[in-house]
Design a protein around this motif. Structure first.
Motif, PDB file in Angstrom:
ATOM      1  N   UNK A   1      16.154  -5.353  11.044  1.00 48.41           N
ATOM      2  CA  UNK A   1      15.153  -4.995  10.388  1.00 48.41           C
ATOM      3  C   UNK A   1      15.146  -3.394  10.011  1.00 48.41           C
ATOM      4  N   UNK A   2      15.580  -2.885  10.124  1.00 44.59           N
ATOM      5  CA  UNK A   2      15.633  -1.087  10.504  1.00 44.59           C
ATOM      6  C   UNK A   2      16.555  -1.007   9.055  1.00 44.59           C
ATOM      7  N   UNK A   3      18.391  -1.533   9.334  1.00 41.90           N
ATOM      8  CA  UNK A   3      18.800  -2.069   8.547  1.00 41.90           C
ATOM      9  C   UNK A   3      19.089  -2.330   7.205  1.00 41.90           C
ATOM     10  N   UNK A   4      17.909  -3.469   7.350  1.00 38.99           N
ATOM     11  CA  UNK A   4      17.703  -3.919   5.744  1.00 38.99           C
ATOM     12  C   UNK A   4      16.810  -2.688   4.744  1.00 38.99           C
ATOM     13  N   UNK A   5      16.036  -1.828   5.816  1.00 42.27           N
ATOM     14  CA  UNK A   5      15.538  -1.162   5.599  1.00 42.27           C
ATOM     15  C   UNK A   5      16.287   0.024   4.570  1.00 42.27           C
ATOM     16  N   UNK A   6      16.881   0.361   5.204  1.00 42.47           N
ATOM     17  CA  UNK A   6      17.820   1.726   4.281  1.00 42.47           C
ATOM     18  C   UNK A   6      18.070   0.802   3.569  1.00 42.47           C
ATOM     19  N   UNK A   7      19.319   0.042   3.272  1.00 37.32           N
ATOM     20  CA  UNK A   7      19.038  -0.496   1.987  1.00 37.32           C
ATOM     21  C   UNK A   7      18.675  -0.474   1.103  1.00 37.32           C
ATOM     22  N   UNK A   8      17.135  -1.204   0.825  1.00 44.89           N
ATOM     23  CA  UNK A   8      16.087  -1.454   0.620  1.00 44.89           C
ATOM     24  C   UNK A   8      15.524   0.501  -0.161  1.00 44.89           C
TER      25      UNK A   8
ATOM     26  N   UNK B   1       8.993  12.416   3.750  1.00 47.91           N
ATOM     27  CA  UNK B   1       9.996  11.658   4.783  1.00 47.91           C
ATOM     28  C   UNK B   1       9.734  12.387   5.795  1.00 47.91           C
ATOM     29  N   UNK B   2       8.685  13.511   5.914  1.00 48.44           N
ATOM     30  CA  UNK B   2       8.412  14.152   7.565  1.00 48.44           C
ATOM     31  C   UNK B   2       7.005  13.185   7.642  1.00 48.44           C
ATOM     32  N   UNK B   3       6.067  12.468   7.316  1.00 47.53           N
ATOM     33  CA  UNK B   3       4.878  12.253   7.145  1.00 47.53           C
ATOM     34  C   UNK B   3       5.356  11.269   7.794  1.00 47.53           C
TER      35      UNK B   3
ATOM     36  N   UNK C   1      16.498   2.695  -8.356  1.00 46.99           N
ATOM     37  CA  UNK C   1      15.782   1.749  -9.161  1.00 46.99           C
ATOM     38  C   UNK C   1      15.050   2.845 -10.624  1.00 46.99           C
ATOM     39  N   UNK C   2      13.531   3.685  -9.552  1.00 45.55           N
ATOM     40  CA  UNK C   2      13.154   4.191 -10.026  1.00 45.55           C
ATOM     41  C   UNK C   2      13.279   5.139 -10.672  1.00 45.55           C
ATOM     42  N   UNK C   3      11.345   5.332 -11.815  1.00 46.53           N
ATOM     43  CA  UNK C   3      11.993   7.146 -11.874  1.00 46.53           C
ATOM     44  C   UNK C   3      10.452   7.806 -11.947  1.00 46.53           C
ATOM     45  N   UNK C   4       9.390   6.902 -10.981  1.00 41.25           N
ATOM     46  CA  UNK C   4       8.371   7.588 -11.031  1.00 41.25           C
ATOM     47  C   UNK C   4       8.556   8.126  -9.570  1.00 41.25           C
ATOM     48  N   UNK C   5       7.609   9.626  -9.450  1.00 42.91           N
ATOM     49  CA  UNK C   5       8.071   9.789  -8.176  1.00 42.91           C
ATOM     50  C   UNK C   5       7.075   9.398  -6.756  1.00 42.91           C
ATOM     51  N   UNK C   6       5.772   8.617  -7.724  1.00 38.76           N
ATOM     52  CA  UNK C   6       4.604   8.293  -5.991  1.00 38.76           C
ATOM     53  C   UNK C   6       5.325   7.125  -5.847  1.00 38.76           C
ATOM     54  N   UNK C   7       6.209   6.500  -6.451  1.00 40.38           N
ATOM     55  CA  UNK C   7       7.434   5.812  -5.902  1.00 40.38           C
ATOM     56  C   UNK C   7       8.339   5.762  -4.866  1.00 40.38           C
ATOM     57  N   UNK C   8       8.711   7.223  -5.261  1.00 37.36           N
ATOM     58  CA  UNK C   8      10.291   7.525  -4.425  1.00 37.36           C
ATOM     59  C   UNK C   8       8.895   7.548  -3.067  1.00 37.36           C
ATOM     60  N   UNK C   9       7.626   8.381  -3.047  1.00 40.43           N
ATOM     61  CA  UNK C   9       7.402   9.179  -2.071  1.00 40.43           C
ATOM     62  C   UNK C   9       7.023   8.196  -1.542  1.00 40.43           C
ATOM     63  N   UNK C  10       6.336   7.007  -1.638  1.00 42.97           N
ATOM     64  CA  UNK C  10       6.432   5.504  -0.256  1.00 42.97           C
ATOM     65  C   UNK C  10       7.783   5.508  -0.008  1.00 42.97           C
ATOM     66  N   UNK C  11       8.538   5.661  -0.775  1.00 44.50           N
ATOM     67  CA  UNK C  11       9.697   5.051  -0.162  1.00 44.50           C
ATOM     68  C   UNK C  11       9.877   5.743   0.907  1.00 44.50           C
ATOM     69  N   UNK C  12      10.453   7.089   0.620  1.00 49.03           N
ATOM     70  CA  UNK C  12      10.084   7.514   1.313  1.00 49.03           C
ATOM     71  C   UNK C  12       9.882   7.666   3.244  1.00 49.03           C
ATOM     72  N   UNK C  13       8.404   7.473   3.017  1.00 44.92           N
ATOM     73  CA  UNK C  13       7.460   7.090   3.968  1.00 44.92           C
ATOM     74  C   UNK C  13       7.972   6.434   5.048  1.00 44.92           C
ATOM     75  N   UNK C  14       8.516   5.355   4.108  1.00 46.79           N
ATOM     76  CA  UNK C  14       8.433   4.040   4.539  1.00 46.79           C
ATOM     77  C   UNK C  14      10.167   4.232   5.780  1.00 46.79           C
TER      78      UNK C  14
END
Length: 405
Positions: A294-301, A268-270, A308-321
């Motif tokens: 667009x930012x508000x839709x990013x929050x919903x996403x 998240x900090x990155x 939905x995910x159970x994969x840590x790498x997907x969660x990490x990518x989402x948190x960077x975004x």
């Protein structure tokens, strides 16, 4: 135009930026060491939660009133006085901790004092920026302050706070007290490029209720800023409801514990760092209204993807975004407030904004724990996704006129 954009932000901003950087690191140190201090006295989660709420409660109690005083007094002197008060409170806590005389009541009192000080200093600091930075450089100034917060508070201060606590129980709080004292000395040297309070306005002492409602009425008639304020408030309720149980979600849903949890938080900090260094270029190439929409839709996403995910790498990518989005969105929103709110109303309008923002965080934190306890860890994320989708759709048209000057 290019030459003007490349001009320095000025000595006044450098002073404010330095003071902010120093106190931000101190804040992060206490943020890390405070829960450790409470946990050293009790293993009951309720007292730990009360300590957090003690620092949030002043926004609900005094947020609007603080804005009145931010507009009535010299903002520079107010920040100096508040920083000295914070330094004194933390020094008292450090002394008590060092002498093994600390107790929960003292911790609650100090945290409540810090939260009350935040309602004044955060509001006054935001209102002071337009007095020391040219209007066309506000977005860059806000981005630089955000970057400083992200690096100092998220990357550097938290491990430093834990290390200082292990070294000596009172050391983190003594360090934070010193940072506030230094920040106060720096702010005292500021010489704004324009007045931060109108003498005629400052001399008029209207009824407190009238002053409080003046800011709310002004904001209610400004469609873009009202939409921003409501979106931020509702967004914080949704975000904090979901992330109140994030540590349990990471452990139970993603199967990550210990060091892995800390690494996941840094993603998240990155993202926040990437967002702050790119906001100036985005602002020049993309309309403010587009970034906000667009930012508000990013929050919903973000909430839906984490649910939905159970994969840590997907969660990490989402948190960077998500980290990129929060810094860009916050910088654009702050710039719009600073450019459009009259100087004599910045404190009162800012207090309404912060009440919705941080009051929403307090409400969301309490709600999220109850929802997760009743219906599962991912439910707060699904609810947050649905709420933010509705907010994004409803805010689309009102945010259309948003333009950074």
């Amino acid at each position: 135009m290019h030459a003007r954009n490349s001009a320095p932000l000025g000595a006044g901003f450098r002073t404010l930026w330095t003071a902010s950087a120093i106190s931000t690191i101190g804040d992060g140190i206490t943020l890390a060491a405070g829960p450790m201090l409470v946990a050293s006295l009790t293993r009951d989660p309720v007292p730990v939660a009360i300590a957090v709420f003690c620092q949030q409660a002043p926004w609900l109690l005094f947020g609007l009133i603080s804005g009145v005083y931010v507009d009535r007094v010299d903002r520079r002197r107010l920040i100096v006085a508040v920083n000295l008060a914070r330094a004194a409170a933390l020094a008292a806590l450090a002394a008590a901790a060092a002498s093994n005389a600390v107790n929960l009541l003292l911790i609650y009192a100090v945290f409540f004092t810090l939260g009350t000080a935040d309602t004044l200093a955060d509001n006054a600091g935001g209102a002071l920026i337009p007095a020391i930075v040219a209007k066309d450089r506000l977005a860059e100034a806000n981005a630089r302050l955000s970057l400083t917060f992200n690096i100092g508070n998220q990357f550097l201060a938290k491990p430093l706070g834990a290390w200082l606590f292990a070294l000596a129980v009172g050391a983190p709080f003594a360090t934070d007290a010193l940072t506030f004292a230094v920040a106060a000395a720096l702010i005292a040297t500021l010489r704004p490029i324009q007045a931060t309070a109108k003498p005629a306005v400052a001399a008029v002492r209207t009824r407190l209720r009238t002053d409080v409602t003046t800011g709310a009425r002004w904001l209610a008639h400004h469609r873009v800023l009202l939409t921003l304020s409501l979106s931020m408030g509702i967004g914080n309720i949704a975000f904090c409801a979901a992330f109140a149980v994030f540590v349990l979600y990471v452990r139970g849903r993603l199967g990550v514990t210990g060091l892995g949890y800390g690494v996941l938080l840094t993603t998240f900090a990155i993202g926040g760092t990437l967002g702050t260094v790119s906001v100036r270029h985005l602002k020049q190439r993309v309309r403010a209204s587009t970034l906000l929409r667009v930012g508000l839709f990013i929050e919903a996403f973000t909430h839906a993807a984490l649910a939905a995910t159970t994969h840590v790498w997907i969660a990490a990518c989402v948190l960077v975004l998500f980290g990129i989005h929060t810094m860009v969105w916050g910088s654009v929103a702050s710039t719009l407030y600073q450019q459009r709110v009259p100087d004599e109303l910045r404190g009162r309008v800012g207090s309404v904004r912060l009440l919705l923002d941080l009051g929403g965080a307090a409400i969301g934190t309490l709600a999220g724990g109850l929802i997760a306890q009743s219906v599962g860890l991912t439910t707060p994320f699904w609810i947050a996704a649905a709420v933010m989708l509705v907010v994004a759709v409803c805010a689309w048209k009102p945010l259309g006129p948003a333009r950074i000057q």
